[in-house]
Design a protein around this motif. Structure first.
Motif, PDB file in Angstrom:
ATOM      1  N   THR A  34      90.432  52.395-131.299  1.00  0.00           N
ATOM      2  CA  THR A  34      91.605  52.454-130.429  1.00  0.00           C
ATOM      3  C   THR A  34      91.301  53.097-129.081  1.00  0.00           C
ATOM      4  OG1 THR A  34      92.944  52.673-132.431  1.00  0.00           O
ATOM      5  CG2 THR A  34      94.014  53.189-130.344  1.00  0.00           C
ATOM      6  N   PHE A  35      90.474  54.135-129.093  1.00  0.00           N
ATOM      7  CA  PHE A  35      90.183  54.908-127.884  1.00  0.00           C
ATOM      8  C   PHE A  35      88.681  55.083-127.728  1.00  0.00           C
ATOM      9  CE2 PHE A  35      94.222  56.640-129.596  1.00  0.00           C
ATOM     10  CZ  PHE A  35      95.069  56.277-128.567  1.00  0.00           C
ATOM     11  N   GLU A  36      88.248  55.161-126.477  1.00  0.00           N
ATOM     12  CA  GLU A  36      86.854  55.512-126.205  1.00  0.00           C
ATOM     13  C   GLU A  36      86.620  56.909-126.784  1.00  0.00           C
ATOM     14  OE1 GLU A  36      83.962  56.637-122.465  1.00  0.00           O
ATOM     15  OE2 GLU A  36      85.931  55.813-122.056  1.00  0.00           O
ATOM     16  N   SER A  37      85.507  57.091-127.470  1.00  0.00           N
ATOM     17  CA  SER A  37      85.265  58.403-128.077  1.00  0.00           C
ATOM     18  C   SER A  37      83.804  58.816-127.959  1.00  0.00           C
ATOM     19  CB  SER A  37      85.694  58.399-129.551  1.00  0.00           C
ATOM     20  OG  SER A  37      84.955  57.459-130.288  1.00  0.00           O
ATOM     21  N   LEU A  38      83.612  60.117-128.068  1.00  0.00           N
ATOM     22  CA  LEU A  38      82.285  60.717-128.093  1.00  0.00           C
ATOM     23  C   LEU A  38      82.081  61.263-129.500  1.00  0.00           C
ATOM     24  CD1 LEU A  38      82.615  62.850-124.834  1.00  0.00           C
ATOM     25  CD2 LEU A  38      81.414  60.667-125.064  1.00  0.00           C
ATOM     26  N   GLU A  39      80.967  60.947-130.132  1.00  0.00           N
ATOM     27  CA  GLU A  39      80.746  61.351-131.515  1.00  0.00           C
ATOM     28  C   GLU A  39      79.606  62.360-131.628  1.00  0.00           C
ATOM     29  OE1 GLU A  39      79.530  59.438-135.837  1.00  0.00           O
ATOM     30  OE2 GLU A  39      80.513  58.168-134.348  1.00  0.00           O
ATOM     31  N   TYR A  40      79.874  63.405-132.412  1.00  0.00           N
ATOM     32  CA  TYR A  40      78.885  64.451-132.708  1.00  0.00           C
ATOM     33  C   TYR A  40      79.021  64.780-134.190  1.00  0.00           C
ATOM     34  CZ  TYR A  40      79.325  64.729-127.687  1.00  0.00           C
ATOM     35  OH  TYR A  40      79.382  64.405-126.364  1.00  0.00           O
ATOM     36  N   GLY A  41      78.222  65.705-134.644  1.00  0.00           N
ATOM     37  CA  GLY A  41      78.346  66.075-136.048  1.00  0.00           C
ATOM     38  C   GLY A  41      77.860  67.465-136.350  1.00  0.00           C
ATOM     39  N   ASN A  42      78.258  67.903-137.519  1.00  0.00           N
ATOM     40  CA  ASN A  42      77.778  69.135-138.130  1.00  0.00           C
ATOM     41  C   ASN A  42      78.055  70.414-137.361  1.00  0.00           C
ATOM     42  OD1 ASN A  42      76.840  67.766-140.401  1.00  0.00           O
ATOM     43  ND2 ASN A  42      74.926  67.275-139.395  1.00  0.00           N
ATOM     44  N   PHE A  43      79.290  70.565-136.875  1.00  0.00           N
ATOM     45  CA  PHE A  43      79.735  71.859-136.388  1.00  0.00           C
ATOM     46  C   PHE A  43      81.234  71.959-136.591  1.00  0.00           C
ATOM     47  CE2 PHE A  43      80.031  69.286-132.523  1.00  0.00           C
ATOM     48  CZ  PHE A  43      81.175  69.737-131.885  1.00  0.00           C
ATOM     49  N   ASP A  44      81.733  73.155-136.628  1.00  0.00           N
ATOM     50  CA  ASP A  44      83.160  73.384-136.822  1.00  0.00           C
ATOM     51  C   ASP A  44      83.863  73.182-135.488  1.00  0.00           C
ATOM     52  OD1 ASP A  44      85.743  74.498-137.076  1.00  0.00           O
ATOM     53  OD2 ASP A  44      85.064  75.824-138.682  1.00  0.00           O
ATOM     54  N   ALA A  45      84.445  72.006-135.306  1.00  0.00           N
ATOM     55  CA  ALA A  45      85.048  71.648-134.026  1.00  0.00           C
ATOM     56  C   ALA A  45      86.241  72.526-133.687  1.00  0.00           C
ATOM     57  CB  ALA A  45      85.457  70.183-134.038  1.00  0.00           C
ATOM     58  N   GLU A  46      87.065  72.843-134.665  1.00  0.00           N
ATOM     59  CA  GLU A  46      88.229  73.688-134.402  1.00  0.00           C
ATOM     60  C   GLU A  46      87.782  75.049-133.874  1.00  0.00           C
ATOM     61  OE1 GLU A  46      92.286  75.301-136.576  1.00  0.00           O
ATOM     62  OE2 GLU A  46      90.683  74.478-137.814  1.00  0.00           O
ATOM     63  N   GLU A  47      86.813  75.631-134.523  1.00  0.00           N
ATOM     64  CA  GLU A  47      86.278  76.924-134.081  1.00  0.00           C
ATOM     65  C   GLU A  47      85.613  76.808-132.709  1.00  0.00           C
ATOM     66  OE1 GLU A  47      82.802  79.112-136.087  1.00  0.00           O
ATOM     67  OE2 GLU A  47      84.621  80.039-136.916  1.00  0.00           O
ATOM     68  N   ALA A  48      84.881  75.721-132.495  1.00  0.00           N
ATOM     69  CA  ALA A  48      84.216  75.525-131.207  1.00  0.00           C
ATOM     70  C   ALA A  48      85.231  75.446-130.077  1.00  0.00           C
ATOM     71  CB  ALA A  48      83.357  74.262-131.237  1.00  0.00           C
ATOM     72  N   LEU A  49      86.330  74.726-130.288  1.00  0.00           N
ATOM     73  CA  LEU A  49      87.361  74.624-129.248  1.00  0.00           C
ATOM     74  C   LEU A  49      87.900  76.003-128.879  1.00  0.00           C
ATOM     75  CD1 LEU A  49      89.280  71.463-130.495  1.00  0.00           C
ATOM     76  CD2 LEU A  49      87.873  71.639-128.430  1.00  0.00           C
ATOM     77  N   ILE A  50      88.115  76.837-129.887  1.00  0.00           N
ATOM     78  CA  ILE A  50      88.606  78.196-129.630  1.00  0.00           C
ATOM     79  C   ILE A  50      87.547  79.000-128.887  1.00  0.00           C
ATOM     80  CG2 ILE A  50      89.398  80.352-130.694  1.00  0.00           C
ATOM     81  CD1 ILE A  50      90.409  78.570-133.055  1.00  0.00           C
ATOM     82  N   GLU A  51      86.307  78.910-129.343  1.00  0.00           N
ATOM     83  CA  GLU A  51      85.231  79.663-128.695  1.00  0.00           C
ATOM     84  C   GLU A  51      85.022  79.209-127.256  1.00  0.00           C
ATOM     85  OE1 GLU A  51      82.696  80.823-132.672  1.00  0.00           O
ATOM     86  OE2 GLU A  51      82.139  79.012-131.571  1.00  0.00           O
ATOM     87  N   TRP A  52      85.035  77.904-127.016  1.00  0.00           N
ATOM     88  CA  TRP A  52      84.852  77.410-125.650  1.00  0.00           C
ATOM     89  C   TRP A  52      85.983  77.887-124.747  1.00  0.00           C
ATOM     90  CZ3 TRP A  52      83.941  71.755-127.578  1.00  0.00           C
ATOM     91  CH2 TRP A  52      82.648  71.655-128.131  1.00  0.00           C
ATOM     92  N   GLU A  53      87.222  77.792-125.233  1.00  0.00           N
ATOM     93  CA  GLU A  53      88.343  78.255-124.411  1.00  0.00           C
ATOM     94  C   GLU A  53      88.240  79.752-124.156  1.00  0.00           C
ATOM     95  OE1 GLU A  53      93.164  78.198-123.898  1.00  0.00           O
ATOM     96  OE2 GLU A  53      92.333  77.325-125.712  1.00  0.00           O
ATOM     97  N   SER A  54      87.826  80.503-125.153  1.00  0.00           N
ATOM     98  CA  SER A  54      87.656  81.944-124.996  1.00  0.00           C
ATOM     99  C   SER A  54      86.621  82.254-123.919  1.00  0.00           C
ATOM    100  CB  SER A  54      87.240  82.568-126.329  1.00  0.00           C
ATOM    101  OG  SER A  54      87.002  83.944-126.191  1.00  0.00           O
ATOM    102  N   ILE A  55      85.514  81.553-123.942  1.00  0.00           N
ATOM    103  CA  ILE A  55      84.460  81.765-122.942  1.00  0.00           C
ATOM    104  C   ILE A  55      84.955  81.400-121.545  1.00  0.00           C
ATOM    105  CG2 ILE A  55      82.171  81.027-122.167  1.00  0.00           C
ATOM    106  CD1 ILE A  55      81.515  80.621-125.229  1.00  0.00           C
TER     107      ILE A  55
END
Length: 145
Positions: free
Chosen positions: A27-48
């Motif tokens: 349905t949408f153009e997407s970027l695919e990755y694997g093997n990390f906790d995305a929810e936690e990463a989003l919080i960590e990135w925003e925190s940084i």
């Protein structure tokens, strides 16, 4: 830990939630990755990027789950926080590399190892998606399974 992580742009929470079962790629153009906790990463990135604490962002219910049909046991869709989306869109190459380095340090403190090149590529790819949104009223989303 998410096995598959796909970031994509959608016009609304409803449109993003509609792809929870099969993923966004049809349905949408997407970027695919694997093997990390995305929810936690989003919080960590925003925190940084923002300087807000991890705990403060969690208390603010960031990132917002827009589809979580199996109470977190199956595929899920999160809205990337607008502040993070804006920070990614505004970040230059050196800032993205710096955020990647700081994220790697946080993950290392929890016993996880990430490659600097991969971390910077993920953030750079996301920044590109965020920039492509431009003036449209779309958002970045994250699908995980």
């Amino acid at each position: 830990m998410s096995i598959i992580v796909k970031f994509f742009v959608a016009p609304s929470h409803e449109a993003a939630a509609a792809v929870v079962d099969g993923g966004p790629e049809r349905t949408f153009e997407s970027l695919e990755y694997g093997n990390f906790d995305a929810e936690e990463a989003l919080i960590e990135w925003e925190s940084i990027f923002s300087g807000r604490s991890f705990e403060e962002l969690v208390a603010a219910d960031e990132p917002e789950a827009v589809a979580e049909p199996d109470d977190g046991e199956g595929p899920m869709v999160f809205a990337v926080p607008r502040a993070l989306q804006d920070a990614l869109a505004a970040a230059d190459r050196s800032r993205l590399a710096e955020v990647g380095r700081l994220w790697i340090q946080e993950r290392a403190a929890d016993g996880e190892a990430f490659d600097q090149e991969i971390a910077t590529r993920i953030l750079s790819d996301l920044a590109g998606l965020a920039r492509d949104i431009g003036g449209r009223d779309h958002r970045l989303y994250c699908w995980t399974a």
